[in-house]
Design a protein around this motif. Structure first.
Motif, mmCIF file in Angstrom:
data_model
loop_
_atom_site.group_PDB
_atom_site.id
_atom_site.type_symbol
_atom_site.label_atom_id
_atom_site.label_comp_id
_atom_site.label_asym_id
_atom_site.label_seq_id
_atom_site.Cartn_x
_atom_site.Cartn_y
_atom_site.Cartn_z
ATOM 1 N N ARG A 92 10.185 2.379 7.166
ATOM 2 C CA ARG A 92 9.689 0.996 7.187
ATOM 3 C C ARG A 92 10.819 -0.022 7.088
ATOM 4 O O ARG A 92 10.621 -1.207 7.373
ATOM 5 C CB ARG A 92 8.677 0.796 6.056
ATOM 6 C CG ARG A 92 7.407 1.659 6.180
ATOM 7 C CD ARG A 92 6.420 1.307 5.067
ATOM 8 N NE ARG A 92 7.099 1.362 3.789
ATOM 9 C CZ ARG A 92 6.765 2.159 2.768
ATOM 10 N NH1 ARG A 92 5.707 2.928 2.848
ATOM 11 N NH2 ARG A 92 7.457 2.141 1.653
ATOM 12 N N ASP A 135 7.158 0.928 -8.112
ATOM 13 C CA ASP A 135 7.548 2.028 -7.248
ATOM 14 C C ASP A 135 7.275 3.304 -8.048
ATOM 15 O O ASP A 135 6.683 3.237 -9.117
ATOM 16 C CB ASP A 135 9.053 1.883 -6.961
ATOM 17 C CG ASP A 135 9.321 2.002 -5.492
ATOM 18 O OD1 ASP A 135 8.593 2.768 -4.856
ATOM 19 O OD2 ASP A 135 10.262 1.365 -5.006
ATOM 20 N N ALA A 136 7.795 4.434 -7.580
ATOM 21 C CA ALA A 136 7.640 5.660 -8.372
ATOM 22 C C ALA A 136 8.702 5.659 -9.468
ATOM 23 O O ALA A 136 9.658 6.415 -9.436
ATOM 24 C CB ALA A 136 7.788 6.872 -7.474
ATOM 25 N N ILE A 175 0.902 -1.166 0.000
ATOM 26 C CA ILE A 175 0.000 0.000 0.000
ATOM 27 C C ILE A 175 0.931 1.204 0.000
ATOM 28 O O ILE A 175 1.813 1.316 0.854
ATOM 29 C CB ILE A 175 -0.904 0.043 1.252
ATOM 30 C CG1 ILE A 175 -1.777 -1.215 1.354
ATOM 31 C CG2 ILE A 175 -1.765 1.322 1.257
ATOM 32 C CD1 ILE A 175 -2.842 -1.375 0.313
ATOM 33 N N LYS A 176 0.748 2.083 -0.964
ATOM 34 C CA LYS A 176 1.729 3.145 -1.200
ATOM 35 C C LYS A 176 1.484 4.380 -0.341
ATOM 36 O O LYS A 176 0.327 4.807 -0.158
ATOM 37 C CB LYS A 176 1.681 3.586 -2.676
ATOM 38 C CG LYS A 176 1.728 2.451 -3.693
ATOM 39 C CD LYS A 176 3.068 1.755 -3.719
ATOM 40 C CE LYS A 176 3.087 0.652 -4.775
ATOM 41 N NZ LYS A 176 4.359 -0.105 -4.767
ATOM 42 N N HIS A 186 5.009 13.833 -4.406
ATOM 43 C CA HIS A 186 4.210 13.980 -3.168
ATOM 44 C C HIS A 186 3.557 15.365 -3.151
ATOM 45 O O HIS A 186 2.379 15.500 -2.820
ATOM 46 C CB HIS A 186 5.105 13.868 -1.931
ATOM 47 C CG HIS A 186 5.555 12.465 -1.616
ATOM 48 N ND1 HIS A 186 4.692 11.497 -1.171
ATOM 49 C CD2 HIS A 186 6.773 11.877 -1.658
ATOM 50 C CE1 HIS A 186 5.361 10.372 -0.955
ATOM 51 N NE2 HIS A 186 6.632 10.577 -1.251
ATOM 52 N N SER A 245 17.223 5.632 -1.275
ATOM 53 C CA SER A 245 16.996 6.494 -0.118
ATOM 54 C C SER A 245 16.465 5.702 1.087
ATOM 55 O O SER A 245 16.831 5.997 2.220
ATOM 56 C CB SER A 245 16.074 7.658 -0.467
ATOM 57 O OG SER A 245 14.887 7.164 -0.993
ATOM 58 N N GLY A 302 10.709 9.561 3.794
ATOM 59 C CA GLY A 302 9.527 8.962 4.431
ATOM 60 C C GLY A 302 9.541 7.433 4.455
ATOM 61 O O GLY A 302 9.512 6.818 5.521
ATOM 62 N N SER A 303 9.605 6.830 3.274
ATOM 63 C CA SER A 303 9.455 5.372 3.196
ATOM 64 C C SER A 303 10.592 4.630 3.905
ATOM 65 O O SER A 303 10.460 3.446 4.215
ATOM 66 C CB SER A 303 9.370 4.936 1.738
ATOM 67 O OG SER A 303 10.534 5.346 1.043
ATOM 68 N N TRP A 327 1.770 8.065 -0.652
ATOM 69 C CA TRP A 327 1.865 9.031 -1.754
ATOM 70 C C TRP A 327 1.067 10.270 -1.363
ATOM 71 O O TRP A 327 -0.148 10.274 -1.444
ATOM 72 C CB TRP A 327 1.354 8.416 -3.069
ATOM 73 C CG TRP A 327 1.850 9.126 -4.289
ATOM 74 C CD1 TRP A 327 1.073 9.723 -5.254
ATOM 75 C CD2 TRP A 327 3.212 9.321 -4.692
ATOM 76 N NE1 TRP A 327 1.876 10.276 -6.228
ATOM 77 C CE2 TRP A 327 3.198 10.046 -5.897
ATOM 78 C CE3 TRP A 327 4.442 8.968 -4.148
ATOM 79 C CZ2 TRP A 327 4.364 10.420 -6.572
ATOM 80 C CZ3 TRP A 327 5.598 9.333 -4.817
ATOM 81 C CH2 TRP A 327 5.547 10.044 -6.007
ATOM 82 N N LEU A 383 -1.141 4.403 -8.002
ATOM 83 C CA LEU A 383 -0.009 5.323 -7.829
ATOM 84 C C LEU A 383 0.319 6.017 -9.153
ATOM 85 O O LEU A 383 0.463 7.247 -9.212
ATOM 86 C CB LEU A 383 1.209 4.527 -7.327
ATOM 87 C CG LEU A 383 2.539 5.264 -7.263
ATOM 88 C CD1 LEU A 383 2.515 6.326 -6.165
ATOM 89 C CD2 LEU A 383 3.698 4.286 -7.003
HETATM 90 O O1 PMV Z 1 10.015 7.945 0.665
HETATM 91 P P1 PMV Z 1 9.812 8.711 -0.575
HETATM 92 O O2 PMV Z 1 9.618 10.167 -0.329
HETATM 93 O O3 PMV Z 1 10.890 8.416 -1.591
HETATM 94 O O4 PMV Z 1 8.448 8.227 -1.239
HETATM 95 C C1 PMV Z 1 8.248 6.892 -1.602
HETATM 96 C C2 PMV Z 1 6.997 6.737 -2.341
HETATM 97 C C3 PMV Z 1 6.750 5.366 -2.938
HETATM 98 O O5 PMV Z 1 7.940 4.617 -3.053
HETATM 99 C C4 PMV Z 1 6.159 5.538 -4.311
HETATM 100 C C5 PMV Z 1 5.738 4.585 -2.118
HETATM 101 C C6 PMV Z 1 6.204 4.027 -0.810
HETATM 102 O O6 PMV Z 1 5.364 3.963 0.091
HETATM 103 O O7 PMV Z 1 7.371 3.609 -0.686
#
Ligand code: PMV
Length: 356
Positions: A165, A309-310, A25-26, A222, A120, A161-162, A28, A268
């Motif tokens: 996890r 992914d993005a 679950i993304k 985002h 990242s 952010g991600s 975004w 997404l």
């Molecule tokens: O963590 P960011 O700012 O690179 O955003 C990640 C966004 C996605 O990879 C598309 C979704 C996710 O939840 O990892």
């Protein structure tokens, strides 16, 4: 969460290897200090990882972070500046020692830099774990308990952010959700004990469709959600899908899992396509591979699914069962769409490891 300041007499060093993760679950859309607009859940991976060593030594009287940064064995001024900014942004609240000593960071990725795989999540989580580890050492603590993980996750989140996890083995949830006790917008939590065994050895073969730089960064993506007319309904949908996916993960329901994972990938990219300005991160090869996976599944009834992914690369998700047929399918039918035939064969993993 606590902050520490004791003075080391010798250099203090910490090393961690931390994996990437793939959202099912993304996440975004964000607000405030990198807080998510909806909750998300991910598999922690195993092959795609970052190894980072942080050393603090010599007193620093400049009043700001003094960083010496090596990436994949070389200096990298652009990356170094980003990390320095990040350290300056967190030191007052989280690690005051960062301004008191000179900092040396040596970091490298297990996957090729030019593979189009975002580093990242693994990079920021490895860095946060090293900082929490150094703080532990300064405070004569040796345990990597729940609070250690929560702080590492919170600090990772502020970097990317991600990344929050990636701290946990197997499956992690980030973002407050009514069905998940302990879930928070500030940090992720691990939920591996609630997950059916079939998902603990799930495969994620990453097909590198294009290794190029993305035309629109995740940060810009985002931000575009703020003006997207579908955003409010998307956030509700994500929270609803969280319920369904968590149930499928608990029950070992692979077909429900796969349907939701694929729907999330499509959503997404649809959100990107209906942002203003709109943009497309999928390539022709991405679409061809998606069609082939759906066709193969319909023809063989073998459970194999995709997520994205993005970016244009395709994550092929499947259980151990049927591995040999899926492998043959990937080699024969999907590999031709990959950049230089590149595939990273990854799996659900056991989480970060301290390097002694
Ligand atoms: O963590 P960011 O700012 O690179 O955003 C990640 C966004 C996605 O990879 C598309 C979704 C996710 O939840 O990892």
């Amino acid at each position: 969460m606590s902050n520490s300041t004791e003075m080391p007499s010798n250099p203090i060093k910490a090393g961690w290897e931390s994996p990437s993760n793939i959202a099912l679950i993304k996440y975004w859309g964000k607000h405030g200090k990198q807080l998510p607009r909806n909750s998300s859940v991910s598999f922690t991976l195993s092959t795609a990882a970052t190894r980072t060593f942080v050393t603090i030594k010599d007193e620093n009287r400049t009043g700001k972070v003094e960083l010496d940064f090596i990436f994949n064995g070389k200096e990298n001024p652009a990356f170094s500046a980003r990390v320095e900014n990040f350290l300056n942004s967190i030191c007052d609240e989280y690690f005051t020692f960062l301004k008191k000593y000179s900092i040396h960071i040596d970091t490298s990725n297990s996957f090729p830099h030019s593979s189009g795989i975002a580093s990242s999540a693994s990079g920021m989580s490895a860095l946060a774990l090293c900082l929490c580890d150094i703080e532990n050492q300064l405070n004569d603590k040796t345990n990597f308990d729940e609070n250690f993980c929560l702080k590492a996750s919170e600090v990772s989140r502020l970097g990317s952010g991600s990344a929050c996890r990636s701290i946990y083995p197997e499956v992690a949830v980030w973002g407050q959700h009514e069905d998940i006790p302990g879930s928070s917008d500030e940090y992720a939590i691990g939920i591996r004990h609630q997950i059916h065994p079939v998902f603990k050895s799930f495969h994620d073969d990453i097909l590198i469709i294009s290794a190029g730089e993305k035309s629109v960064s995740s940060t810009a993506g985002h931000n575009l959600m703020e003006g997207n007319p579908f955003a409010p309904v998307r956030y509700q949908q994500a929270n609803q899908r969280m319920k369904l996916l968590i149930t499928a993960l608990k029950q070992g329901n692979i077909s429900d899992f796969g349907k939701i994972a694929e729907d999330e990938a499509m959503t997404l990219h649809a959100l990107m396509m209906c942002s203003d300005p709109s943009y497309i991160l999928m390539e022709e090869g991405t679409l061809s591979v998606i069609r082939k996976i759906k066709q193969f599944r319909e023809q063989t009834s073998i459970p194999v699914f995709f997520t994205l992914d993005a970016g244009p690369n395709v994550h092929v998700l499947y259980p151990d069962e049927g591995e040999s047929q899926v492998n043959a399918f990937i080699q024969n039918e999907l590999k031709p769409y990959c950049n230089e035939g590149r595939i990273i064969r990854d799996k659900v993993g056991t989480g970060p490891e301290k390097i002694s």
